[in-house]
Design a protein around this motif. Structure first.
Motif, mmCIF file in Angstrom:
data_model
loop_
_atom_site.group_PDB
_atom_site.id
_atom_site.type_symbol
_atom_site.label_atom_id
_atom_site.label_comp_id
_atom_site.label_asym_id
_atom_site.label_seq_id
_atom_site.Cartn_x
_atom_site.Cartn_y
_atom_site.Cartn_z
ATOM 1 N N PRO A 112 0.818 -1.203 0.000
ATOM 2 C CA PRO A 112 0.000 0.000 0.000
ATOM 3 C C PRO A 112 0.857 1.261 0.000
ATOM 4 C CG PRO A 112 -0.701 -1.506 1.743
ATOM 5 C CD PRO A 112 0.535 -2.065 1.129
ATOM 6 N N LEU A 113 0.312 2.299 -0.572
ATOM 7 C CA LEU A 113 0.962 3.602 -0.555
ATOM 8 C C LEU A 113 0.432 4.363 0.646
ATOM 9 C CD1 LEU A 113 0.568 4.391 -4.335
ATOM 10 C CD2 LEU A 113 2.604 3.582 -3.181
ATOM 11 N N GLN A 114 1.163 5.383 1.049
ATOM 12 C CA GLN A 114 0.718 6.129 2.207
ATOM 13 C C GLN A 114 0.190 7.488 1.792
ATOM 14 O OE1 GLN A 114 3.399 7.214 5.567
ATOM 15 N NE2 GLN A 114 2.414 5.421 6.465
ATOM 16 N N LEU A 115 -0.962 7.829 2.324
ATOM 17 C CA LEU A 115 -1.623 9.096 2.074
ATOM 18 C C LEU A 115 -1.609 9.862 3.376
ATOM 19 C CD1 LEU A 115 -3.566 10.834 0.263
ATOM 20 C CD2 LEU A 115 -5.418 9.519 1.268
ATOM 21 N N SER A 116 -1.234 11.126 3.336
ATOM 22 C CA SER A 116 -1.214 11.928 4.556
ATOM 23 C C SER A 116 -2.479 12.749 4.680
ATOM 24 C CB SER A 116 -0.002 12.861 4.555
ATOM 25 O OG SER A 116 1.179 12.115 4.630
ATOM 26 N N THR A 117 -3.033 12.767 5.869
ATOM 27 C CA THR A 117 -4.178 13.612 6.185
ATOM 28 C C THR A 117 -3.737 14.565 7.282
ATOM 29 O OG1 THR A 117 -5.036 12.197 7.926
ATOM 30 C CG2 THR A 117 -5.757 11.712 5.677
ATOM 31 N N ARG A 118 -4.625 15.454 7.670
ATOM 32 C CA ARG A 118 -4.300 16.367 8.776
ATOM 33 C C ARG A 118 -4.008 15.589 10.053
ATOM 34 N NH1 ARG A 118 -9.597 19.357 8.743
ATOM 35 N NH2 ARG A 118 -9.896 18.863 6.588
ATOM 36 N N ASP A 119 -4.713 14.496 10.242
ATOM 37 C CA ASP A 119 -4.635 13.762 11.506
ATOM 38 C C ASP A 119 -3.529 12.717 11.550
ATOM 39 O OD1 ASP A 119 -6.948 15.186 12.248
ATOM 40 O OD2 ASP A 119 -8.196 13.712 11.235
ATOM 41 N N ALA A 120 -3.414 11.928 10.495
ATOM 42 C CA ALA A 120 -2.467 10.815 10.529
ATOM 43 C C ALA A 120 -2.273 10.257 9.123
ATOM 44 C CB ALA A 120 -2.989 9.726 11.447
ATOM 45 N N PRO A 121 -1.175 9.556 8.912
ATOM 46 C CA PRO A 121 -0.990 8.902 7.614
ATOM 47 C C PRO A 121 -1.939 7.711 7.474
ATOM 48 C CG PRO A 121 0.848 8.405 9.078
ATOM 49 C CD PRO A 121 -0.035 9.378 9.793
ATOM 50 N N LEU A 122 -2.353 7.445 6.244
ATOM 51 C CA LEU A 122 -3.221 6.306 5.943
ATOM 52 C C LEU A 122 -2.539 5.444 4.899
ATOM 53 C CD1 LEU A 122 -6.645 8.085 5.349
ATOM 54 C CD2 LEU A 122 -6.047 6.669 7.298
ATOM 55 N N ASP A 123 -2.584 4.135 5.096
ATOM 56 C CA ASP A 123 -2.098 3.220 4.072
ATOM 57 C C ASP A 123 -3.254 2.937 3.129
ATOM 58 O OD1 ASP A 123 0.496 2.971 5.024
ATOM 59 O OD2 ASP A 123 -0.069 1.408 6.446
ATOM 60 N N VAL A 124 -3.040 3.221 1.846
ATOM 61 C CA VAL A 124 -4.097 3.053 0.848
ATOM 62 C C VAL A 124 -3.530 2.242 -0.320
ATOM 63 C CG1 VAL A 124 -5.693 4.252 -0.687
ATOM 64 C CG2 VAL A 124 -5.079 5.280 1.491
ATOM 65 N N PRO A 125 -4.180 1.140 -0.682
ATOM 66 C CA PRO A 125 -3.729 0.367 -1.839
ATOM 67 C C PRO A 125 -3.725 1.224 -3.109
ATOM 68 C CG PRO A 125 -5.286 -0.904 -0.562
ATOM 69 C CD PRO A 125 -5.317 0.495 -0.007
ATOM 70 N N ARG A 126 -2.817 0.900 -4.006
ATOM 71 C CA ARG A 126 -2.595 1.690 -5.220
ATOM 72 C C ARG A 126 -3.876 1.939 -6.009
ATOM 73 N NH1 ARG A 126 -1.850 0.133 -10.295
ATOM 74 N NH2 ARG A 126 -1.611 -2.029 -9.683
ATOM 75 N N ARG A 127 -4.692 0.925 -6.227
ATOM 76 C CA ARG A 127 -5.897 1.112 -7.049
ATOM 77 C C ARG A 127 -6.902 2.026 -6.367
ATOM 78 N NH1 ARG A 127 -5.992 -5.031 -9.282
ATOM 79 N NH2 ARG A 127 -4.466 -4.668 -10.928
ATOM 80 N N GLU A 128 -7.037 1.894 -5.061
ATOM 81 C CA GLU A 128 -7.924 2.802 -4.328
ATOM 82 C C GLU A 128 -7.389 4.232 -4.398
ATOM 83 O OE1 GLU A 128 -8.947 1.492 -0.348
ATOM 84 O OE2 GLU A 128 -8.999 -0.582 -1.053
ATOM 85 N N LEU A 129 -6.079 4.368 -4.302
ATOM 86 C CA LEU A 129 -5.473 5.698 -4.391
ATOM 87 C C LEU A 129 -5.705 6.308 -5.772
ATOM 88 C CD1 LEU A 129 -3.880 7.719 -2.716
ATOM 89 C CD2 LEU A 129 -1.791 6.721 -3.644
ATOM 90 N N THR A 130 -5.685 5.493 -6.808
ATOM 91 C CA THR A 130 -5.970 5.972 -8.163
ATOM 92 C C THR A 130 -7.401 6.477 -8.269
ATOM 93 O OG1 THR A 130 -4.348 4.430 -9.088
ATOM 94 C CG2 THR A 130 -5.961 5.352 -10.616
ATOM 95 N N VAL A 131 -8.338 5.754 -7.664
ATOM 96 C CA VAL A 131 -9.740 6.200 -7.638
ATOM 97 C C VAL A 131 -9.842 7.526 -6.889
ATOM 98 C CG1 VAL A 131 -12.049 5.706 -6.727
ATOM 99 C CG2 VAL A 131 -10.742 3.901 -7.866
#
Length: 86
Positions: A1-20
């Protein structure tokens, strides 16, 4: 999974979901069709069932709900990304 940063905390998000998510974010609140999201994830002309997009959106909704991000279904059209700042 790739990591997405939010204001609160990093999130691990699978590549295809991140593409969506990226496709929805680029649309800036404008509805995006399931077909367009399929093209982004699997490439134009893919014969993948569009129900897979419903699964990705469902998973993203669960991941993002606590961070003030909502993915709305626009009946007959597709999905739109809405944030607390929208």
């Amino acid at each position: 999974p790739l990591q997405l940063s939010t204001r609160d905390a990093p999130l691990d998000v699978p590549r295809r979901e991140l593409t969506v998510l990226a496709g929805l974010a680029e649309a800036k609140g404008t509805p995006v069709s399931k077909d367009r999201l399929l093209d982004l994830v699997y490439g134009a002309g893919s014969e993948t069932d569009e129900k897979v997009i419903e699964v990705y959106v469902s998973r993203l909704r669960k991941r993002l709900a606590a961070h003030g991000v909502t993915i709305r279904v626009i009946r007959g059209i597709g999905y739109a990304l809405v944030t607390d700042a929208s």
